[in-house]
Design a protein around this motif. Structure first.
Motif, short mmCIF file in Angstrom:
data_model
loop_
_atom_site.label_atom_id
_atom_site.label_comp_id
_atom_site.label_asym_id
_atom_site.label_seq_id
_atom_site.Cartn_x
_atom_site.Cartn_y
_atom_site.Cartn_z
N ILE A 135 0.84 -1.21 0.00
CA ILE A 135 0.00 0.00 0.00
C ILE A 135 0.87 1.26 0.00
O ILE A 135 0.62 2.21 -0.75
N LEU A 136 1.91 1.25 0.85
CA LEU A 136 2.81 2.41 0.91
C LEU A 136 3.51 2.63 -0.43
O LEU A 136 3.65 3.78 -0.88
N ARG A 137 3.91 1.56 -1.07
CA ARG A 137 4.59 1.67 -2.37
C ARG A 137 3.66 2.26 -3.42
O ARG A 137 4.08 3.12 -4.20
N ARG A 138 2.41 1.83 -3.42
CA ARG A 138 1.44 2.37 -4.40
C ARG A 138 1.18 3.85 -4.14
O ARG A 138 1.03 4.63 -5.09
N ILE A 139 1.12 4.26 -2.88
CA ILE A 139 0.90 5.67 -2.57
C ILE A 139 2.10 6.51 -3.02
O ILE A 139 1.95 7.60 -3.59
N LEU A 140 3.31 5.99 -2.77
CA LEU A 140 4.52 6.73 -3.19
C LEU A 140 4.60 6.83 -4.71
O LEU A 140 5.08 7.85 -5.24
N TYR A 141 4.17 5.80 -5.41
CA TYR A 141 4.15 5.86 -6.87
C TYR A 141 3.22 6.96 -7.38
O TYR A 141 3.45 7.52 -8.47
N ALA A 142 2.19 7.25 -6.61
CA ALA A 142 1.21 8.25 -7.06
C ALA A 142 1.74 9.67 -6.98
O ALA A 142 1.25 10.55 -7.69
N ILE B 293 -8.48 12.29 -7.98
CA ILE B 293 -9.52 11.30 -7.67
C ILE B 293 -9.29 10.03 -8.49
O ILE B 293 -9.42 8.91 -7.99
N PHE B 294 -8.91 10.21 -9.76
CA PHE B 294 -8.65 9.06 -10.63
C PHE B 294 -7.49 8.23 -10.08
O PHE B 294 -7.55 6.99 -10.06
N VAL B 295 -6.44 8.90 -9.61
CA VAL B 295 -5.29 8.19 -9.04
C VAL B 295 -5.69 7.45 -7.77
O VAL B 295 -5.29 6.30 -7.56
N VAL B 296 -6.47 8.09 -6.92
CA VAL B 296 -6.93 7.45 -5.68
C VAL B 296 -7.77 6.21 -5.99
O VAL B 296 -7.62 5.16 -5.34
N ILE B 297 -8.64 6.31 -6.99
CA ILE B 297 -9.45 5.16 -7.39
C ILE B 297 -8.57 4.01 -7.83
O ILE B 297 -8.79 2.84 -7.48
N ASN B 298 -7.52 4.32 -8.60
CA ASN B 298 -6.60 3.27 -9.05
C ASN B 298 -5.86 2.62 -7.89
O ASN B 298 -5.63 1.41 -7.89
N ILE B 299 -5.48 3.43 -6.88
CA ILE B 299 -4.81 2.87 -5.71
C ILE B 299 -5.75 1.92 -4.96
O ILE B 299 -5.36 0.82 -4.56
N VAL B 300 -7.00 2.34 -4.78
CA VAL B 300 -7.98 1.50 -4.10
C VAL B 300 -8.20 0.20 -4.87
O VAL B 300 -8.26 -0.90 -4.29
N VAL B 301 -8.29 0.30 -6.19
CA VAL B 301 -8.48 -0.91 -7.02
C VAL B 301 -7.28 -1.84 -6.89
O VAL B 301 -7.43 -3.06 -6.78
N ASP B 302 -6.06 -1.27 -6.91
CA ASP B 302 -4.86 -2.11 -6.77
C ASP B 302 -4.85 -2.83 -5.43
O ASP B 302 -4.45 -4.01 -5.34
N ILE B 303 -5.28 -2.15 -4.37
CA ILE B 303 -5.32 -2.78 -3.05
C ILE B 303 -6.35 -3.91 -3.02
O ILE B 303 -6.08 -5.00 -2.49
N LEU B 304 -7.51 -3.66 -3.62
CA LEU B 304 -8.54 -4.71 -3.66
C LEU B 304 -8.08 -5.90 -4.49
O LEU B 304 -8.33 -7.05 -4.14
N GLN B 305 -7.37 -5.62 -5.60
CA GLN B 305 -6.84 -6.72 -6.41
C GLN B 305 -5.83 -7.54 -5.61
O GLN B 305 -5.81 -8.77 -5.70
N ALA B 306 -4.97 -6.86 -4.84
CA ALA B 306 -3.97 -7.57 -4.05
C ALA B 306 -4.61 -8.41 -2.95
O ALA B 306 -4.09 -9.46 -2.57
#
Length: 313
Positions: free
Chosen positions: A5-12, A292-305
């Protein structure tokens, strides 16, 4: 999981920084001068210079960017040049109105897309498959603004059974009058996600059904509903990613639909900002929608994981 999760947030962070640079640059490159819109042509040059100084337009472009970015990081979206009101208030109201369309359109479009795609996959090669696939292709192919115009002409002008303009009374859509104003734009916006999701679900389910483990499950005598659960779990990550993208598109890509139905959402706000050359409103709206689009993608990545642990690597 927390490291993922931290890595995905830093990527954003660099993504949002890049978006801010692109947005600011494109807005600066657009033709026209804000000051020319605010004052009459016969106004003295001193007045124009004072306005440029007031809005910081006399500074070099890179200085203007860093000033704008600094205010943005502090939560200050600026002040509308046209109305003189804080951009944050106008944008919050517009986003709320857009959500009133996007959320039910996403629910309707994605639910119907999943159902149609699944039925088409499980009836592969039959007339049901062809029917559902044709419906999906139609939803993707038809321009949604054209569909909106046709629906307005049919239901609001010819038959006069549904309103074709505006959003009705303010507040949460709970009354029949508010719901009546939602029907046509929500149906129009739901067509594209319905078609896109349906096509992907059909292809993904067919691919999963063809795997060896599904044949093994049937050979072991598992009930069809148990097999369906395994198929759904394996197809979920790809479908979930597309659903997140489609919801982001509904939030940011509803410009034409909101214009057709005169809906006071974020898309309509951007159109007005372009015509008014209201740079603070236009820049803030695009950046916030991108965030908002980036946040949605982060949430989707977390749900996928969470669904597929292999994606955490």
């Amino acid at each position: 999981m927390w490291f993922f999760i931290l890595r995905r947030i830093l990527y954003a962070v660099p993504v949002l920084l890049g978006v801010s640079i692109i947005v600011f640059t494109l807005v600066q490159l657009s033709p026209g001068d804000v000051v020319d819109i605010l004052i009459p042509p016969e106004a003295p040059e001193e007045v124009a210079d004072a306005l440029r100084k007031q809005y910081g337009l006399n500074e070099p472009v890179y200085i203007q960017y860093f000033i704008w970015l600094g205010h943005l990081l502090q939560g200050d979206l600026g002040t509308s040049i046209f109305s003189g009101q804080p951009v944050g208030g106008e944008l919050a109201s517009a986003l709320l109105n857009t959500l009133k369309l996007a959320v039910p359109a996403a629910i309707l479009g994605m639910t119907s897309g999943i159902i149609l795609g699944s039925l088409a996959a499980f009836h592969n090669g039959t007339w049901l498959d062809r029917l559902f696939s044709a419906a999906a292709i139609t939803g993707v192919s038809l321009p949604h603004y054209w569909v909106g115009i046709v629906l307005v002409v049919a239901f609001a002008v010819i038959w006069n059974v549904l309103p074709g303009q505006g959003m009705g009374p303010d507040g949460f859509p709970a009354t029949w009058e508010q719901i009546r104003h939602l029907i046509l734009p929500v149906f129009t916006m739901s067509l594209i996600p319905m078609g896109v999701v349906s096509r992907l679900v059909r292809a993904t389910v067919l691919e999963v059904i063809g795997r060896d483990f599904v044949t093994t499950l049937h050979a072991k005598g598992l009930l069809n509903r148990r097999v369906l659960m395994h198929v759904s779990k394996n197809a979920a990550p790809a479908v979930l990613a597309l659903m997140g993208l489609q919801f982001g598109y509904l939030l940011g890509g509803s410009v034409l639909v909101e214009t057709v139905f005169n809906w006071p959402g974020s898309g309509n706000l951007m159109v007005l900002a372009v015509f008014r050359r209201d740079v603070p409103v236009l820049s803030a709206t695009i950046v916030v929608l991108a965030a908002i689009f980036v946040v949605i993608n982060i949430v989707v990545d977390i749900l996928q994981a969470l669904i597929d642990p292999r994606l955490r690597r």
